[in-house]
Design a protein around this motif. Structure first.
Motif, PDB file in Angstrom:
ATOM      1  N   ASP A  25     -54.226 -71.419  61.034  1.00 49.48           N
ATOM      2  CA  ASP A  25     -53.333 -70.963  59.972  1.00 49.48           C
ATOM      3  C   ASP A  25     -53.926 -69.760  59.259  1.00 49.48           C
ATOM      4  N   ARG A  26     -53.048 -68.874  58.851  1.00 48.13           N
ATOM      5  CA  ARG A  26     -53.498 -67.669  58.120  1.00 48.13           C
ATOM      6  C   ARG A  26     -54.055 -68.031  56.759  1.00 48.13           C
ATOM      7  N   LEU A  46     -44.381 -78.567  60.905  1.00 45.21           N
ATOM      8  CA  LEU A  46     -44.037 -78.550  62.336  1.00 45.21           C
ATOM      9  C   LEU A  46     -45.299 -78.381  63.178  1.00 45.21           C
ATOM     10  N   ASP A  49     -37.532 -70.157  54.490  1.00 49.64           N
ATOM     11  CA  ASP A  49     -37.586 -70.937  55.730  1.00 49.64           C
ATOM     12  C   ASP A  49     -36.809 -70.166  56.782  1.00 49.64           C
ATOM     13  N   ALA A  91     -39.255 -82.412  50.482  1.00 47.35           N
ATOM     14  CA  ALA A  91     -39.523 -83.260  51.636  1.00 47.35           C
ATOM     15  C   ALA A  91     -38.792 -84.581  51.636  1.00 47.35           C
ATOM     16  N   ILE A  92     -37.511 -84.451  51.670  1.00 50.30           N
ATOM     17  CA  ILE A  92     -36.645 -85.604  51.838  1.00 50.30           C
ATOM     18  C   ILE A  92     -36.196 -85.667  53.289  1.00 50.30           C
ATOM     19  N   CYS A 107     -44.275 -72.811  53.669  1.00 48.72           N
ATOM     20  CA  CYS A 107     -43.066 -73.405  53.099  1.00 48.72           C
ATOM     21  C   CYS A 107     -43.288 -74.903  52.839  1.00 48.72           C
ATOM     22  N   SER A 108     -44.096 -75.522  53.716  1.00 56.03           N
ATOM     23  CA  SER A 108     -44.322 -76.977  53.604  1.00 56.03           C
ATOM     24  C   SER A 108     -44.933 -77.350  52.249  1.00 56.03           C
ATOM     25  N   ALA A 151     -42.093 -78.082  49.755  1.00 57.02           N
ATOM     26  CA  ALA A 151     -40.972 -78.946  50.136  1.00 57.02           C
ATOM     27  C   ALA A 151     -40.813 -80.133  49.210  1.00 57.02           C
ATOM     28  N   VAL A 181     -53.666 -65.055  62.971  1.00 51.97           N
ATOM     29  CA  VAL A 181     -53.588 -64.640  64.376  1.00 51.97           C
ATOM     30  C   VAL A 181     -52.889 -63.286  64.409  1.00 51.97           C
ATOM     31  N   GLY A 217     -34.500 -75.524  56.160  1.00 52.17           N
ATOM     32  CA  GLY A 217     -34.479 -76.318  54.932  1.00 52.17           C
ATOM     33  C   GLY A 217     -34.664 -77.798  55.196  1.00 52.17           C
ATOM     34  N   SER A 218     -34.940 -78.176  56.441  1.00 56.41           N
ATOM     35  CA  SER A 218     -35.081 -79.591  56.811  1.00 56.41           C
ATOM     36  C   SER A 218     -36.229 -79.792  57.783  1.00 56.41           C
ATOM     37  N   GLY A 219     -37.227 -78.939  57.682  1.00 56.34           N
ATOM     38  CA  GLY A 219     -38.312 -78.985  58.657  1.00 56.34           C
ATOM     39  C   GLY A 219     -39.085 -80.294  58.633  1.00 56.34           C
ATOM     40  N   PHE A 220     -39.280 -80.873  57.443  1.00 59.21           N
ATOM     41  CA  PHE A 220     -39.972 -82.167  57.371  1.00 59.21           C
ATOM     42  C   PHE A 220     -39.127 -83.221  58.076  1.00 59.21           C
ATOM     43  N   ARG A 221     -37.873 -83.210  57.748  1.00 60.35           N
ATOM     44  CA  ARG A 221     -36.980 -84.250  58.231  1.00 60.35           C
ATOM     45  C   ARG A 221     -36.902 -84.310  59.760  1.00 60.35           C
TER      46      ARG A 221
HETATM   47  C1  LIG Z   1     -38.247 -75.977  47.443  1.00 62.45           C
HETATM   48  C2  LIG Z   1     -38.129 -76.524  48.831  1.00 62.45           C
HETATM   49  C3  LIG Z   1     -37.602 -77.794  49.047  1.00 62.45           C
HETATM   50  C4  LIG Z   1     -37.485 -78.301  50.358  1.00 62.45           C
HETATM   51  N1  LIG Z   1     -37.005 -79.574  50.532  1.00 62.45           N
HETATM   52  C5  LIG Z   1     -36.957 -80.093  51.794  1.00 62.45           C
HETATM   53  C6  LIG Z   1     -36.509 -81.419  52.006  1.00 62.45           C
HETATM   54  O1  LIG Z   1     -36.145 -82.118  51.075  1.00 62.45           O
HETATM   55  N2  LIG Z   1     -36.518 -81.911  53.280  1.00 62.45           N
HETATM   56  C7  LIG Z   1     -36.930 -81.164  54.357  1.00 62.45           C
HETATM   57  O2  LIG Z   1     -36.927 -81.673  55.475  1.00 62.45           O
HETATM   58  N3  LIG Z   1     -37.332 -79.885  54.174  1.00 62.45           N
HETATM   59  C8  LIG Z   1     -37.349 -79.339  52.935  1.00 62.45           C
HETATM   60  N4  LIG Z   1     -37.739 -78.051  52.743  1.00 62.45           N
HETATM   61  C9  LIG Z   1     -37.935 -77.205  53.933  1.00 62.45           C
HETATM   62  C10 LIG Z   1     -39.277 -77.465  54.587  1.00 62.45           C
HETATM   63  O3  LIG Z   1     -40.270 -77.273  53.611  1.00 62.45           O
HETATM   64  C11 LIG Z   1     -39.432 -76.487  55.759  1.00 62.45           C
HETATM   65  O4  LIG Z   1     -38.361 -76.623  56.660  1.00 62.45           O
HETATM   66  C12 LIG Z   1     -40.726 -76.767  56.488  1.00 62.45           C
HETATM   67  O5  LIG Z   1     -41.805 -76.797  55.593  1.00 62.45           O
HETATM   68  C13 LIG Z   1     -40.947 -75.720  57.560  1.00 62.45           C
HETATM   69  O6  LIG Z   1     -42.153 -76.057  58.158  1.00 62.45           O
HETATM   70  P1  LIG Z   1     -42.834 -75.051  59.165  1.00 62.45           P
HETATM   71  O7  LIG Z   1     -44.012 -75.758  59.697  1.00 62.45           O
HETATM   72  O8  LIG Z   1     -41.831 -74.518  60.136  1.00 62.45           O
HETATM   73  O9  LIG Z   1     -43.207 -73.761  58.279  1.00 62.45           O
HETATM   74  P2  LIG Z   1     -44.377 -73.512  57.209  1.00 62.45           P
HETATM   75  O10 LIG Z   1     -44.678 -74.700  56.406  1.00 62.45           O
HETATM   76  O11 LIG Z   1     -44.022 -72.259  56.497  1.00 62.45           O
HETATM   77  O12 LIG Z   1     -45.629 -73.260  58.144  1.00 62.45           O
HETATM   78  C14 LIG Z   1     -45.814 -72.067  58.869  1.00 62.45           C
HETATM   79  C15 LIG Z   1     -47.297 -71.751  58.782  1.00 62.45           C
HETATM   80  O13 LIG Z   1     -47.550 -70.662  59.680  1.00 62.45           O
HETATM   81  C16 LIG Z   1     -48.645 -69.941  59.109  1.00 62.45           C
HETATM   82  N5  LIG Z   1     -48.680 -68.620  59.746  1.00 62.45           N
HETATM   83  C17 LIG Z   1     -47.700 -67.683  59.731  1.00 62.45           C
HETATM   84  N6  LIG Z   1     -48.090 -66.611  60.421  1.00 62.45           N
HETATM   85  C18 LIG Z   1     -49.332 -66.877  60.900  1.00 62.45           C
HETATM   86  C19 LIG Z   1     -50.264 -66.148  61.688  1.00 62.45           C
HETATM   87  N7  LIG Z   1     -50.016 -64.920  62.148  1.00 62.45           N
HETATM   88  N8  LIG Z   1     -51.450 -66.719  61.978  1.00 62.45           N
HETATM   89  C20 LIG Z   1     -51.758 -67.978  61.541  1.00 62.45           C
HETATM   90  N9  LIG Z   1     -50.891 -68.701  60.786  1.00 62.45           N
HETATM   91  C21 LIG Z   1     -49.706 -68.158  60.486  1.00 62.45           C
HETATM   92  C22 LIG Z   1     -48.311 -69.894  57.621  1.00 62.45           C
HETATM   93  O14 LIG Z   1     -49.450 -69.629  56.821  1.00 62.45           O
HETATM   94  C23 LIG Z   1     -47.732 -71.292  57.398  1.00 62.45           C
HETATM   95  O15 LIG Z   1     -48.708 -72.208  56.898  1.00 62.45           O
HETATM   96  C24 LIG Z   1     -37.881 -77.516  51.457  1.00 62.45           C
HETATM   97  C25 LIG Z   1     -38.422 -76.235  51.235  1.00 62.45           C
HETATM   98  C26 LIG Z   1     -38.542 -75.743  49.931  1.00 62.45           C
HETATM   99  C27 LIG Z   1     -39.110 -74.376  49.720  1.00 62.45           C
END
Ligand SMILES: Cc1cc2nc3c(=O)[nH]c(=O)nc-3n(C[C@H](O)[C@H](O)[C@H](O)COP(=O)(O)OP(=O)(O)OC[C@H]3O[C@@H](n4cnc5c(N)ncnc54)[C@H](O)[C@@H]3O)c2cc1C
Length: 349
Positions: A39-40, A20, A299, A53-54, A47-48, A51, A164, A324-328
């Protein structure tokens, strides 16, 4: 003469370089803004990094169907624009009980047609009276690579290993403070911290605090080819994803474990293993010996199962609810953040 270095100044800062945050930074930079992405840990390491990531063809409700369609168009255009994006399209098969067909057709954003059981890999068995449906396609991405690609463009300064600690200020003049005491100054601030989002990031009151849940995918040491279909098992809220690039399949199961904290380094539990084995016993008993480890992360979840954008007055814009759908849904979510930022009075004036 030496003196304090001037603090870097940005038009926008994005905290959190998951899918995201990276997509948002990419889109902000495309408008000509100078962006800091922090990013930390590393880009795409939250979580990414876990994923499957479908971008699936299943969606509930008008809002999510529209976000799904918009995001898919964006990914397809990005792929076509010569970026060599790590995104591929793959066919989808559904294996479900006869009586579940109508509900499935309603949820599917693309038409479904009966398919031959022979389209399934030989190790997947159709249980008794189950039906096989096909027709739709899904997108699958290597998300960590995609995050890196999206954040490498001009106009984005990436700060990895830069936790941060706090932010202060108001729209037009925010300061973001890092753990080492540095401060970055920025006009706009977006928090995209996934399951790390804390209650201090959101104002009390109108915005519900996000809930978190565990997501689990088990790997199966079985050969996969680029021609294999993604196989949905809707009766068990599970799917089997071929990952030819890793010579594996992934069995994604649904965990009911709420309140998961990424700080606790979540792992698969005996309950997760029981669920995975039950799914395999039902559809692919011969694959049981191929079961390996579980890829697990937390997530943040919203009530309708899609990302939310909150723009409380006087505070940063907050993106949460990957659900669970953040990529999508990431491209459509970035649209919503851009709209929220552009609508702020400081920007309009
Ligand atoms: C096993 C698995 C399968 C999945 N399959 C799918 C799928 O098929 N399709 C789909 O769409 N989604 C899927 N997902 C879900 C998807 O991975 C998440 O919805 C998505 O990655 C969320 O993205 P994000 O950017 O919100 O969070 P994240 O990827 O968690 O990113 C948040 C970032 O914030 C950073 N951060 C946190 N606090 C701080 C701070 N204080 N300072 C600096 N940085 C900070 C963290 O280090 C992290 O890198 C799956 C997840 C898993 C675990």
């Amino acid at each position: 003469m030496s003196g304090p270095l001037p603090a870097p100044a940005y038009d926008s800062a994005v905290v959190g370089a998951g899918i995201l945050g990276c997509l948002l930074a990419h889109r902000l930079a495309a408008t000509g803004r100078r962006v800091a992405l922090l990013d930390r840990r590393a880009v795409g390491s939250g979580c990414s990094a876990h994923a499957g990531a479908i971008a699936s063809p299943l969606a509930r409700g008008e809002r999510l169907r529209a976000m799904s369609a918009r995001s898919r168009r964006w990914y397809e255009e990005y792929r076509r624009s010569g970026q060599r994006a790590p995104i591929r399209s793959l066919p989808v098969l559904f294996l479900c009980a006869e009586g579940r067909q109508a509900a499935l057709r309603e949820r599917c954003t693309q038409p479904l047609a009966p398919a031959r059981a022979s389209a399934l890999p030989a190790w997947i068995a159709r249980p008794g009276p189950g039906v096989v449906l096909g027709g739709p396609t899904a997108l699958h991405a290597q998300v960590t690579d995609l995050c890196r690609m999206l954040s490498t463009g001009s106009g984005i300064d990436v700060y990895e290993c830069a936790p941060v600690r706090r932010w202060h200020g108001t729209p037009g003049a925010f300061a973001v403070e890092l753990s080492d005491g540095r401060a970055l100054h920025t006009g706009e601030l977006a928090l995209a911290k996934g399951a790390w989002l804390a209650s201090v990031d959101l104002p009390a009151g109108p915005v519900d605090p996000p809930r978190t849940k565990k997501i689990v995918s088990y790997t199966l040491a079985l050969p996969a080819s680029p021609a294999d279909s993604l196989v949905y098992l809707p009766d068990h809220d599970a799917f089997l994803l071929p990952r030819p690039e890793r010579a594996q399949w992934w069995l994604s199961i649904t965990s009911r474990e709420w309140g998961c904290r990424p700080q606790d380094d979540p792992a698969a539990s005996p309950e997760d293993l029981r669920t995975a084995r039950e799914v395999l016993r039902t559809y692919a008993p011969s694959a049981l010996p191929a079961l390996r480890g579980g890829s697990v992360h937390c997530d943040s979840y919203s009530a309708d199962g899609g990302p939310l954008v909150a723009a409380p007055p006087g505070r940063p814009v907050v993106v949460h609810g990957g659900s669970g759908s953040g990529f999508r849904y990431a491209p459509a979510t970035a649209d919503a953040v851009l709209d929220a930022l552009d609508a702020r009075p400081e920007r309009a004036s």
